[in-house]
Design a protein around this motif. Structure first.
Motif, mmCIF file in Angstrom:
data_model
loop_
_atom_site.group_PDB
_atom_site.id
_atom_site.type_symbol
_atom_site.label_atom_id
_atom_site.label_comp_id
_atom_site.label_asym_id
_atom_site.label_seq_id
_atom_site.Cartn_x
_atom_site.Cartn_y
_atom_site.Cartn_z
ATOM 1 N N ASP A 183 1.357 -2.017 -8.229
ATOM 2 C CA ASP A 183 1.601 -2.281 -6.964
ATOM 3 C C ASP A 183 0.933 -1.316 -5.856
ATOM 4 O O ASP A 183 0.308 -2.018 -5.085
ATOM 5 C CB ASP A 183 3.101 -2.291 -6.618
ATOM 6 N N SER A 184 0.751 -0.142 -6.356
ATOM 7 C CA SER A 184 -0.009 0.802 -5.352
ATOM 8 C C SER A 184 -1.380 0.317 -5.707
ATOM 9 O O SER A 184 -2.238 0.591 -4.448
ATOM 10 C CB SER A 184 0.335 2.382 -5.769
ATOM 11 N N LEU A 185 -2.040 0.319 -6.593
ATOM 12 C CA LEU A 185 -3.416 -0.314 -6.863
ATOM 13 C C LEU A 185 -3.644 -1.414 -5.793
ATOM 14 O O LEU A 185 -4.442 -1.552 -5.145
ATOM 15 C CB LEU A 185 -3.713 -0.327 -8.089
ATOM 16 N N LYS A 186 -2.732 -2.522 -6.099
ATOM 17 C CA LYS A 186 -3.026 -3.669 -5.226
ATOM 18 C C LYS A 186 -2.971 -3.446 -3.786
ATOM 19 O O LYS A 186 -3.561 -3.704 -2.827
ATOM 20 C CB LYS A 186 -1.880 -4.574 -5.483
ATOM 21 N N GLN A 187 -1.777 -2.252 -3.451
ATOM 22 C CA GLN A 187 -1.907 -2.002 -1.959
ATOM 23 C C GLN A 187 -3.347 -1.432 -1.146
ATOM 24 O O GLN A 187 -3.613 -1.650 -0.250
ATOM 25 C CB GLN A 187 -0.831 -1.344 -1.525
ATOM 26 N N ALA A 188 -3.560 -0.439 -2.237
ATOM 27 C CA ALA A 188 -4.855 0.360 -1.794
ATOM 28 C C ALA A 188 -5.949 -0.635 -1.835
ATOM 29 O O ALA A 188 -6.981 -0.699 -0.711
ATOM 30 C CB ALA A 188 -5.213 1.254 -3.060
ATOM 31 N N LYS A 189 -6.097 -1.624 -2.506
ATOM 32 C CA LYS A 189 -7.235 -2.573 -2.520
ATOM 33 C C LYS A 189 -7.004 -3.472 -1.470
ATOM 34 O O LYS A 189 -8.143 -3.532 -0.783
ATOM 35 C CB LYS A 189 -7.117 -3.439 -3.981
ATOM 36 N N LYS A 190 -5.926 -3.882 -0.749
ATOM 37 C CA LYS A 190 -5.747 -4.534 0.233
ATOM 38 C C LYS A 190 -6.075 -3.674 1.635
ATOM 39 O O LYS A 190 -6.611 -4.195 2.503
ATOM 40 C CB LYS A 190 -4.275 -4.882 0.473
ATOM 41 N N ASN A 191 -5.672 -2.407 1.670
ATOM 42 C CA ASN A 191 -5.849 -1.611 2.513
ATOM 43 C C ASN A 191 -7.494 -1.206 2.770
ATOM 44 O O ASN A 191 -8.149 -1.295 3.696
ATOM 45 C CB ASN A 191 -5.213 -0.223 2.498
ATOM 46 N N LEU A 192 -7.964 -1.222 1.349
ATOM 47 C CA LEU A 192 -9.597 -1.123 1.598
ATOM 48 C C LEU A 192 -10.315 -2.263 1.968
ATOM 49 O O LEU A 192 -11.179 -2.107 2.980
ATOM 50 C CB LEU A 192 -9.877 -0.758 0.138
ATOM 51 N N SER A 193 -9.900 -3.395 1.575
ATOM 52 C CA SER A 193 -10.407 -4.718 2.091
ATOM 53 C C SER A 193 -10.178 -4.898 3.625
ATOM 54 O O SER A 193 -11.337 -5.196 4.196
ATOM 55 C CB SER A 193 -9.746 -5.688 1.216
ATOM 56 N N ARG A 194 -9.147 -4.388 4.118
ATOM 57 C CA ARG A 194 -8.978 -4.705 5.475
ATOM 58 C C ARG A 194 -9.787 -3.601 6.217
ATOM 59 O O ARG A 194 -10.264 -4.242 7.134
ATOM 60 C CB ARG A 194 -7.495 -4.470 5.871
#
Length: 169
Positions: free
Chosen positions: A3-14
């Motif tokens: 979940d933290s990797l998915k959140q990091a990917k989402k933040n990086l993408s944003r």
């Protein structure tokens, strides 16, 4: 952890999308405000420089920023073209167009240096500047001072706008 990797990917993408949006916005503004000033410089046949030559690769595009000002009696065109001599310009007027041609020459003070950055363009260029009305080209005057080419174009005699009164039918 997943979940933290998915959140990091989402933040990086944003963050990346926001950055790209800012770059695109800046590019659109640059093109909108200076598209006419963006001038193509061409070079004659150039030999390919070797590393030993230490010559820079010249940009092919640069800004020749200008302005067109109108008064009751004349139209004044100013174009920034630093690093040139007045003999390097050819100015032509045809109807309501001002044509500017010239050559910005590369002169090197020494051959034992290396360029680490080259943003200035050199070579032949031409630019067409639309004028707000027709002018008598034979009465135009041009000067070049402190890197600014100034062309003064007197307006045609008797060609003035007038207010047209409205009448009821």
């Amino acid at each position: 952890m997943l979940d933290s990797l998915k959140q990091a990917k989402k933040n990086l993408s944003r963050g990346l999308n926001r950055t790209l949006d800012h770059i695109a916005e800046g590019w659109r503004e640059l093109v909108h405000r200076s598209s006419d000033a963006l001038t193509h410089f061409t070079h004659g046949k150039r030999e390919v420089a070797t590393a030993a030559d230490r010559y820079p690769v010249f940009p092919n595009w640069s800004l020749l920023a200008g302005e067109v000002e109108e008064t009751d009696k004349e139209i004044v065109v100013r174009v920034e073209a630093p690093g040139m001599e007045k003999e390097d310009f050819e100015v032509t007027v045809d109807g309501n167009m001002l044509y500017l041609k010239g050559e910005k020459r590369f002169e090197r003070a020494t051959n034992d240096s290396t360029y680490h950055m080259m943003e200035r363009a050199y070579g032949w260029f031409q630019r067409a500047i639309p004028l707000p009305g027709e002018v008598p080209g034979d009465k135009a005057e041009a000067s070049y001072t402190n890197g600014v080419l100034t062309v003064r174009l007197p307006k045609l005699e008797g060609v003035k706008g007038r207010i047209i009164p409205l009448f009821d039918k």
